[in-house]
Design a protein around this motif. Sequence first.
Motif, mmCIF file in Angstrom:
data_model
loop_
_atom_site.group_PDB
_atom_site.id
_atom_site.type_symbol
_atom_site.label_atom_id
_atom_site.label_comp_id
_atom_site.label_asym_id
_atom_site.label_seq_id
_atom_site.Cartn_x
_atom_site.Cartn_y
_atom_site.Cartn_z
ATOM 1 N N LYS A 1 21.501 -10.865 -4.350
ATOM 2 C CA LYS A 1 22.615 -11.490 -5.084
ATOM 3 C C LYS A 1 22.350 -11.541 -6.582
ATOM 4 C CE LYS A 1 24.162 -14.359 -1.198
ATOM 5 N NZ LYS A 1 24.266 -15.736 -0.647
ATOM 6 N N SER A 2 21.081 -11.666 -6.963
ATOM 7 C CA SER A 2 20.732 -11.732 -8.387
ATOM 8 C C SER A 2 20.289 -10.367 -8.935
ATOM 9 C CB SER A 2 19.619 -12.758 -8.604
ATOM 10 O OG SER A 2 18.454 -12.395 -7.877
ATOM 11 N N SER A 3 20.463 -9.305 -8.113
ATOM 12 C CA SER A 3 20.076 -7.936 -8.508
ATOM 13 C C SER A 3 18.619 -7.866 -8.955
ATOM 14 C CB SER A 3 20.999 -7.413 -9.617
ATOM 15 O OG SER A 3 22.320 -7.306 -9.139
ATOM 16 N N THR A 4 17.759 -8.512 -8.181
ATOM 17 C CA THR A 4 16.319 -8.483 -8.443
ATOM 18 C C THR A 4 15.671 -7.451 -7.526
ATOM 19 O OG1 THR A 4 16.312 -10.829 -9.027
ATOM 20 C CG2 THR A 4 14.186 -9.834 -8.464
ATOM 21 N N GLY A 5 15.042 -6.448 -8.115
ATOM 22 C CA GLY A 5 14.412 -5.401 -7.325
ATOM 23 C C GLY A 5 13.154 -5.906 -6.634
ATOM 24 N N ALA A 6 12.908 -5.423 -5.410
ATOM 25 C CA ALA A 6 11.724 -5.852 -4.663
ATOM 26 C C ALA A 6 11.302 -4.759 -3.686
ATOM 27 C CB ALA A 6 12.019 -7.142 -3.897
ATOM 28 N N LEU A 7 10.001 -4.708 -3.441
ATOM 29 C CA LEU A 7 9.430 -3.775 -2.461
ATOM 30 C C LEU A 7 8.379 -4.524 -1.651
ATOM 31 C CD1 LEU A 7 8.877 -1.101 -1.121
ATOM 32 C CD2 LEU A 7 7.631 -0.355 -3.155
ATOM 33 N N ILE A 8 8.685 -4.763 -0.363
ATOM 34 C CA ILE A 8 7.817 -5.550 0.519
ATOM 35 C C ILE A 8 7.327 -4.675 1.658
ATOM 36 C CG2 ILE A 8 7.707 -7.557 2.051
ATOM 37 C CD1 ILE A 8 10.005 -8.773 0.384
ATOM 38 N N VAL A 9 6.021 -4.660 1.871
ATOM 39 C CA VAL A 9 5.416 -3.894 2.965
ATOM 40 C C VAL A 9 4.784 -4.855 3.952
ATOM 41 C CG1 VAL A 9 3.687 -2.156 3.584
ATOM 42 C CG2 VAL A 9 4.983 -1.925 1.452
ATOM 43 N N LEU A 10 5.106 -4.707 5.231
ATOM 44 C CA LEU A 10 4.567 -5.585 6.278
ATOM 45 C C LEU A 10 3.617 -4.799 7.169
ATOM 46 C CD1 LEU A 10 7.955 -6.355 6.019
ATOM 47 C CD2 LEU A 10 6.968 -8.350 7.129
ATOM 48 N N LYS A 11 2.387 -5.242 7.228
ATOM 49 C CA LYS A 11 1.365 -4.571 8.032
ATOM 50 C C LYS A 11 1.610 -4.791 9.522
ATOM 51 C CE LYS A 11 -3.620 -4.807 9.049
ATOM 52 N NZ LYS A 11 -3.460 -5.298 10.431
ATOM 53 N N ARG A 12 1.363 -3.731 10.306
ATOM 54 C CA ARG A 12 1.348 -3.866 11.759
ATOM 55 C C ARG A 12 -0.078 -3.574 12.233
ATOM 56 N NH1 ARG A 12 6.526 -1.422 14.763
ATOM 57 N NH2 ARG A 12 6.179 0.457 13.526
ATOM 58 N N SER A 13 -0.334 -2.449 12.880
ATOM 59 C CA SER A 13 -1.695 -2.214 13.372
ATOM 60 C C SER A 13 -2.571 -1.402 12.426
ATOM 61 C CB SER A 13 -1.678 -1.534 14.744
ATOM 62 O OG SER A 13 -0.632 -0.659 14.892
ATOM 63 N N THR A 14 -1.964 -0.541 11.596
ATOM 64 C CA THR A 14 -2.749 0.293 10.689
ATOM 65 C C THR A 14 -3.241 -0.515 9.494
ATOM 66 O OG1 THR A 14 -1.356 2.174 11.285
ATOM 67 C CG2 THR A 14 -2.767 2.435 9.369
ATOM 68 N N SER A 15 -4.524 -0.370 9.166
ATOM 69 C CA SER A 15 -5.096 -1.073 8.012
ATOM 70 C C SER A 15 -4.466 -0.559 6.715
ATOM 71 C CB SER A 15 -6.604 -0.856 7.968
ATOM 72 O OG SER A 15 -7.144 -1.385 6.769
ATOM 73 N N LEU A 16 -4.179 -1.463 5.796
ATOM 74 C CA LEU A 16 -3.602 -1.101 4.504
ATOM 75 C C LEU A 16 -4.592 -1.305 3.366
ATOM 76 C CD1 LEU A 16 -0.024 -2.690 4.898
ATOM 77 C CD2 LEU A 16 -0.720 -0.320 5.309
ATOM 78 N N ASP A 17 -5.879 -1.408 3.695
ATOM 79 C CA ASP A 17 -6.900 -1.643 2.671
ATOM 80 C C ASP A 17 -6.933 -0.527 1.634
ATOM 81 O OD1 ASP A 17 -7.564 -3.980 3.893
ATOM 82 O OD2 ASP A 17 -9.376 -3.229 4.879
ATOM 83 N N PHE A 18 -6.610 0.708 2.050
ATOM 84 C CA PHE A 18 -6.695 1.847 1.131
ATOM 85 C C PHE A 18 -5.654 1.776 0.024
ATOM 86 C CE2 PHE A 18 -3.423 3.146 4.018
ATOM 87 C CZ PHE A 18 -2.623 4.054 3.349
ATOM 88 N N ILE A 19 -4.579 0.986 0.214
ATOM 89 C CA ILE A 19 -3.594 0.819 -0.869
ATOM 90 C C ILE A 19 -3.703 -0.549 -1.532
ATOM 91 C CG2 ILE A 19 -1.936 2.487 0.047
ATOM 92 C CD1 ILE A 19 -0.340 0.016 1.072
ATOM 93 N N LYS A 20 -4.199 -1.548 -0.799
ATOM 94 C CA LYS A 20 -4.329 -2.888 -1.379
ATOM 95 C C LYS A 20 -5.240 -2.889 -2.595
ATOM 96 C CE LYS A 20 -5.276 -6.175 1.518
ATOM 97 N NZ LYS A 20 -5.855 -6.832 2.721
ATOM 98 N N ASN A 21 -6.249 -2.022 -2.573
ATOM 99 C CA ASN A 21 -7.206 -1.980 -3.681
ATOM 100 C C ASN A 21 -6.595 -1.477 -4.979
ATOM 101 O OD1 ASN A 21 -9.274 -2.909 -2.022
ATOM 102 N ND2 ASN A 21 -9.825 -0.852 -1.354
ATOM 103 N N SER A 22 -5.383 -0.878 -4.900
ATOM 104 C CA SER A 22 -4.731 -0.398 -6.113
ATOM 105 C C SER A 22 -3.991 -1.523 -6.841
ATOM 106 C CB SER A 22 -3.739 0.722 -5.771
ATOM 107 O OG SER A 22 -2.655 0.213 -4.993
ATOM 108 N N GLY A 23 -3.876 -2.684 -6.201
ATOM 109 C CA GLY A 23 -3.174 -3.815 -6.811
ATOM 110 C C GLY A 23 -4.055 -5.033 -6.962
ATOM 111 N N ASP A 24 -3.432 -6.216 -6.958
ATOM 112 C CA ASP A 24 -4.153 -7.479 -7.091
ATOM 113 C C ASP A 24 -4.277 -8.138 -5.721
ATOM 114 O OD1 ASP A 24 -4.219 -7.146 -9.869
ATOM 115 O OD2 ASP A 24 -2.242 -8.055 -10.085
#
Length: 261
Positions: free
Chosen positions: A132-155
């Motif tokens: 409603k406020s035209s705020t861009g967002a990108l949300i990733v939800l982990k299931r069984s595959t580990s996301l450690d290989f991309i988490k290290n690129s952020g905070d």
Amino acid sequence: METFNFLDLRILDIIDILLVAILLYYIYKLVKGSAAINIFIGIVIVYLAWKLTQVLQMEMLSSILGQFIGVGMFALIVVFQQEIRKFLLMVGSTNFGNKRKLIKHLRFLRDDEKELTTDVTSIIKACESMGKSSTGALIVLKRSTSLDFIKNSGDIMDIELNQPILESIFYKNSTLHDGALIIEENKITATRVILPVSNDRSIPLRFGLRHRAAVGITEKTDALALVVSEETGQTSYIKNGSFEMFESYEELGNKLREDLE
């Protein structure tokens, strides 16, 4: 004349047929909705024709089709590179040593279902509010595959998930709004994450880098992704590299709960 007794089946033959059917079903799910589906159907038709010529002892045609299939297997590895990766990822992510996961995959034995801990309601309400406020967002939800290989690129974070936190992170003047946010169980575990961008040419041009990044991470892992468009305010749900259709935020919430369970 040779006769065929189709009733002379062993238990192992039945198991063999069932396993092949399951394999074909999962391959079909991987390529459904993509250009590869036509290639997959063509391969199945050629293979069945080859087996039929063998049964009917049509040696010349059987030999030609056999050579075609033998050489074509190498070409298929190139054509279906992404699909093969997703299939192997799906197989590798199925932890059959875990009783709960095994029961989860065998739905008809689903009497020990793990309780969902992710606050889906907060996620959906945050997406609706940001839209409603035209705020861009990108949300990733982990299931069984580990996301450690991309988490290290952020905070790296360790924040309890709730609606105000999600909206404050993606607020336009926030220092954390760029990149993706990672959710594991009911925790925000990383922000400003850089995701791999998909090169899939079938993605409509109206979708920008956020959507391509969401498709990219869901192609390489079994994670789920939500994208709120800054231009239109619409929320997109991406799973297995494909856009999932929904008619309301309530339906989106139900889909998300089902996929996370």
